[in-house]
Design a protein around this motif. Sequence first.
Motif, PDB file in Angstrom:
ATOM      1  N   ILE A 177      -6.006   4.479  -1.519  1.00 16.50           N
ATOM      2  CA  ILE A 177      -4.968   3.558  -1.983  1.00 16.50           C
ATOM      3  C   ILE A 177      -5.426   2.134  -1.694  1.00 16.50           C
ATOM      4  O   ILE A 177      -5.370   1.655  -0.559  1.00 16.50           O
ATOM      5  N   VAL A 178      -5.909   1.463  -2.745  1.00 16.84           N
ATOM      6  CA  VAL A 178      -6.521   0.147  -2.626  1.00 16.84           C
ATOM      7  C   VAL A 178      -5.962  -0.777  -3.708  1.00 16.84           C
ATOM      8  O   VAL A 178      -5.288  -0.334  -4.633  1.00 16.84           O
ATOM      9  N   TYR A 212       0.826  -1.210   0.000  1.00 10.47           N
ATOM     10  CA  TYR A 212       0.000   0.000   0.000  1.00 10.47           C
ATOM     11  C   TYR A 212       0.864   1.265   0.000  1.00 10.47           C
ATOM     12  O   TYR A 212       0.533   2.241  -0.683  1.00 10.47           O
ATOM     13  N   LEU A 213       1.959   1.259   0.754  1.00 10.69           N
ATOM     14  CA  LEU A 213       2.837   2.426   0.793  1.00 10.69           C
ATOM     15  C   LEU A 213       3.476   2.682  -0.571  1.00 10.69           C
ATOM     16  O   LEU A 213       3.604   3.836  -0.999  1.00 10.69           O
ATOM     17  N   ASN A 214       3.871   1.618  -1.259  1.00  9.60           N
ATOM     18  CA  ASN A 214       4.452   1.776  -2.597  1.00  9.60           C
ATOM     19  C   ASN A 214       3.428   2.338  -3.577  1.00  9.60           C
ATOM     20  O   ASN A 214       3.743   3.220  -4.389  1.00  9.60           O
ATOM     21  N   LEU A 215       2.203   1.833  -3.489  1.00  8.90           N
ATOM     22  CA  LEU A 215       1.133   2.361  -4.348  1.00  8.90           C
ATOM     23  C   LEU A 215       0.869   3.834  -4.049  1.00  8.90           C
ATOM     24  O   LEU A 215       0.616   4.645  -4.950  1.00  8.90           O
ATOM     25  N   HIS A 216       0.939   4.169  -2.782  1.00  3.55           N
ATOM     26  CA  HIS A 216       0.720   5.553  -2.364  1.00  3.55           C
ATOM     27  C   HIS A 216       1.776   6.479  -2.953  1.00  3.55           C
ATOM     28  O   HIS A 216       1.468   7.561  -3.482  1.00  3.55           O
ATOM     29  N   ARG A 217       3.029   6.049  -2.906  1.00  2.00           N
ATOM     30  CA  ARG A 217       4.111   6.857  -3.468  1.00  2.00           C
ATOM     31  C   ARG A 217       3.939   7.032  -4.977  1.00  2.00           C
ATOM     32  O   ARG A 217       4.110   8.129  -5.520  1.00  2.00           O
ATOM     33  N   ALA A 245      -5.654  10.286   1.442  1.00  4.61           N
ATOM     34  CA  ALA A 245      -5.739   9.271   0.389  1.00  4.61           C
ATOM     35  C   ALA A 245      -5.067   7.952   0.795  1.00  4.61           C
ATOM     36  O   ALA A 245      -5.502   6.884   0.370  1.00  4.61           O
ATOM     37  N   LEU A 246      -4.024   8.017   1.614  1.00  7.73           N
ATOM     38  CA  LEU A 246      -3.337   6.794   2.020  1.00  7.73           C
ATOM     39  C   LEU A 246      -4.297   5.803   2.657  1.00  7.73           C
ATOM     40  O   LEU A 246      -4.242   4.605   2.391  1.00  7.73           O
ATOM     41  N   LYS A 247      -5.198   6.303   3.486  1.00 12.98           N
ATOM     42  CA  LYS A 247      -6.136   5.408   4.171  1.00 12.98           C
ATOM     43  C   LYS A 247      -7.411   5.152   3.368  1.00 12.98           C
ATOM     44  O   LYS A 247      -8.073   4.134   3.590  1.00 12.98           O
TER      45      LYS A 247
END
Length: 290
Positions: A92-93, A52-57, A87-89
């Motif tokens: 980002i899915v 999820y963190l990678n997708l967020h970046r 958006a992170l929470k």
Amino acid sequence: MIYNIEYHFTFLALKSKIKNLLLGVFYKIPFFEKPLPEFPFGKKPWASKNIYLNLHRETAQLNDIEVVKFEKEIGYAIDIKWVTDLALKTQIVIKKESLNYFHGRLLYSVLSKYLQENKKKLIKKIIVLETGTARGFSSLCMSKAIRDSNSEGTILTLDCIPHDKKIYWNCIVDNDGPCSRSELLNSWPEELNNIIFFQGWTKSILRKIGCERINFAFLDAQHTMEDVLNEFNYVSERQISGDIVVFDDVTPGIFDGVCAAIEKIEKSYPYTIQKISFASERGYAIACKI
């Protein structure tokens, strides 16, 4: 560990088709209503926090030239750090389509301009209606617009997903266990203050909430032409000249039902329509009542 996404979506599509064949006619009988989903995003996490963190970046680095241009034309832009953190929470899915959260920026800009224009008309408090709450991203962006403009307003947001039940959300917080939407959004208490969450199917809830005026609406629930028009008709009857309806997923070839509804509105209703696309897989329409 992450699911095999292609297999997961193929399985869901097949399951949905079978279920619709068996239950489609049954739930058209007025006495029966389709049950609300218990676990709309499954019963376990979809991916690790790192995924999820990678997708967020990656999503945060998307080309937003057209969005920035739109914000400058409107005259209002949301705080980028604020919306990126939210958006992170909430955006980002794990899904097959490309991710972006440009609609939050659009809603903030359009609503902010509407609020400023209505201050001149001495409107003290506005009502915003949203269909399709999901994780609450759009509601909070609109709430921030209300707060940032020092206006008074209430957001009524509708979804079949419960607000206070602990479930998995297909987002980064799932790795800490199931939580309610209320808990998911607890880092934004000020924005939550003027939002009222409703659970149920849109057709049923709209008959019960009893709005006399809807200044601004964001329609993003069921995507059939019939459902979109049903929601729009409810809103339109409660709007006056200058009031606004924003539609999500106005994307030909992907959401043809929404596109067909927009075409009908453009031809048959007293609204001007502005169609916008910041990304190839996701378009929007802004309807302003004449």
